[in-house]
Design a protein around this motif. Structure first.
Motif, short mmCIF file in Angstrom:
data_model
loop_
_atom_site.label_atom_id
_atom_site.label_comp_id
_atom_site.label_asym_id
_atom_site.label_seq_id
_atom_site.Cartn_x
_atom_site.Cartn_y
_atom_site.Cartn_z
N SER A 77 0.84 -1.19 0.00
CA SER A 77 0.00 0.00 0.00
C SER A 77 0.88 1.24 0.00
O SER A 77 2.02 1.23 0.45
CB SER A 77 -0.95 0.01 1.20
N SER A 80 -0.72 7.94 2.97
CA SER A 80 -1.20 8.04 4.35
C SER A 80 -2.48 7.24 4.55
O SER A 80 -2.76 6.76 5.66
CB SER A 80 -1.46 9.52 4.70
N ASN A 81 -3.26 7.07 3.48
CA ASN A 81 -4.51 6.31 3.55
C ASN A 81 -4.35 4.88 3.03
O ASN A 81 -5.33 4.20 2.77
CB ASN A 81 -5.61 7.03 2.78
N LYS A 82 -3.13 4.43 2.86
CA LYS A 82 -2.80 3.04 2.54
C LYS A 82 -3.59 2.51 1.35
O LYS A 82 -4.36 1.55 1.46
CB LYS A 82 -2.97 2.14 3.77
N GLN A 83 -3.38 3.12 0.21
CA GLN A 83 -4.03 2.69 -1.03
C GLN A 83 -3.35 1.41 -1.54
O GLN A 83 -2.16 1.41 -1.83
CB GLN A 83 -3.95 3.80 -2.07
N SER A 121 -5.13 12.19 -2.62
CA SER A 121 -5.83 11.72 -1.42
C SER A 121 -4.88 11.30 -0.31
O SER A 121 -5.32 10.91 0.77
CB SER A 121 -6.76 10.56 -1.78
N SER A 122 -3.57 11.36 -0.56
CA SER A 122 -2.57 11.00 0.45
C SER A 122 -1.93 12.26 0.99
O SER A 122 -1.27 13.01 0.26
CB SER A 122 -1.50 10.10 -0.16
N SER A 123 -2.09 12.51 2.29
CA SER A 123 -1.52 13.72 2.89
C SER A 123 -0.01 13.65 3.00
O SER A 123 0.65 14.67 3.20
CB SER A 123 -2.12 13.92 4.29
#
Length: 397
Positions: A77, A80-83, A121-123
């Motif tokens: 992934s 920060s949101n573990k895509q 979408s990832s900070s």
């Protein structure tokens, strides 16, 4: 996958889904031991004569892999949101790139089916503003932008990892290259530098204390097995017979060692050249003159299979008793059953497991019978005859 090397993508016409590695291994995560075991399931695609792949080039974190014919695809992934991404783990290349959620897939390739990445979408994502471009020997390409982000592998995270966010590609899915940093794609399509060499994923794993050494060991298991293991920063001492013999890597940017000779059906052939040990290749490849010598010994015949393409075929009823022995420069020796060199084609013909190429590559039909420890810090590849067993005794490198 190897960058800019010629090989035919040929896999057995079987599909197998894997039994898990024993729980005590597969559940291990980073606990200060300096290694992480990584298990995978085997998926074999139908044999395809028309598909030619050219690849330029590819401690212990546990996660599931899927064997994509000559490749192994792992779930990792990013952000920060573990895509979640499914990427090819490749010993023959060195860069990590993922497919952007808005990417353009070329050549009827479904490049988004294995997960995509949305950097906005990832900070923790930071664009580096530099162009990424890579071309493989079959003409397939990927282009995008360099950036940095958090990468998580089986619960173990590394921060600020440089990677490429690909916006245009003719490759089916992203790639996690784990070869030498000196083989990174740091130029554009015209050869102009776009960025400096950087710490790729294995180097970062070491620098951030997840593994002790930039090394990994490879256990593909038996030809009919449904699972195998790669261990970053570690070695499983239960998976081989005798001693691991260290062979010196012979090139500065590729994982090659010196192959001294081959013994085929009682005849020995001196070679004395470099060979690439590549998990991204199914078969074995030699320069045309040497491949022709071996073919003559076993009765394999060269036939045209398409415009400008030829392959060696062998009688499906040929005697496959005995083994072919590969002897290396520092004394390592691996025996491979001759059954590994007869591949049914589904139409009554059989492909020979050794083919001609500009380059020399020992692929999966060799690697299944060797236990290998690639040590990129020491510039060695240590080899021993594999031992197929569910037992395990892992130690850090």
């Amino acid at each position: 996958m190897v960058a800019i090397q010629v090989l035919f993508n040929i896999a057995l016409a079987t599909v197998a889904y894997g039994a898990a590695i024993p729980n005590d291994i597969s559940k291990r995560a980073d606990d200060g031991q300096g290694f992480v075991a990584l298990d995978f399931d085997v998926l074999r695609k139908p044999l395809n004569l028309t598909k030619a792949l050219l690849h330029e080039k590819r401690n212990s974190i546990s996660l599931s892999l899927i064997n994509e014919g000559p490749s192994y695809a792992a779930k990792v992934s990013v952000g920060s949101n573990k895509q979640q991404q499914t990427v090819i783990i490749d010993t023959g290349s060195s860069d990590f790139w993922v497919v952007d959620s808005n990417a353009q897939c070329e050549d009827d390739v479904d490049c988004k089916s294995s997960g995509t990445f949305n950097p906005s979408s990832s900070s923790s994502y930071k664009s580096l503003g530099s162009e990424f471009a890579i071309q493989y020997g079959d003409g397939s390409t990927s282009e995008g932008t360099w950036g940095k982000d958090t990468v998580t592998i089986n619960g173990v995270s590394i921060t600020g990892q440089q990677l490429a966010d690909v916006t245009q590609t003719s490759v089916e899915q992203g790639i996690l290259g784990i070869g030498y940093a000196s083989n990174e794609a740091v130029t554009d399509q015209y050869g102009n530098p776009t960025i400096q060499n950087y710490d790729n994923v294995p180097v970062t794993l070491k620098k951030q204390g997840k593994i002790n050494t930039n090394a990994y060991s490879l256990y593909l298991n038996s030809p009919t097995a449904e699972s195998g293991t790669i261990i970053f920063g570690g070695v499983d001492n239960a998976k081989y017979s005798g001693k691991l013999i260290s062979e010196q890597v012979t090139q500065s940017n590729q994982l090659t060692i010196s192959l001294a000779s081959i013994n085929v059906k009682g005849s020995s052939y001196s070679f004395g050249q470099d060979v690439l040990l590549d998990s991204g290749t199914t078969l074995t490849f030699f320069p045309s003159d040497f491949a022709a010598e071996l073919a003559n010994q076993v009765g394999a015949e060269l036939r045209q299979v398409g415009e400008g393409k030829t392959l060696y075929f062998i009688d499906c009823n040929t005697d496959t008793s005995g083994s072919t022995t590969f002897s290396f420069g520092n004394g390592a020796s691996i025996s491979v059953p001759n059954s590994e060199y007869v591949y049914p084609n589904g139409d009554g013909t059989c492909i020979w497991g050794i083919q001609a190429s500009r380059d020399t590559i020992l692929g999966d039909n060799f690697l299944r019978h060797a236990y290998l420890l690639y040590n990129l810090d020491a510039n060695t590849i240590s080899i021993a005859q594999v031992k197929y067993t569910s037992s395990s005794s892992i130690s850090a490198v």
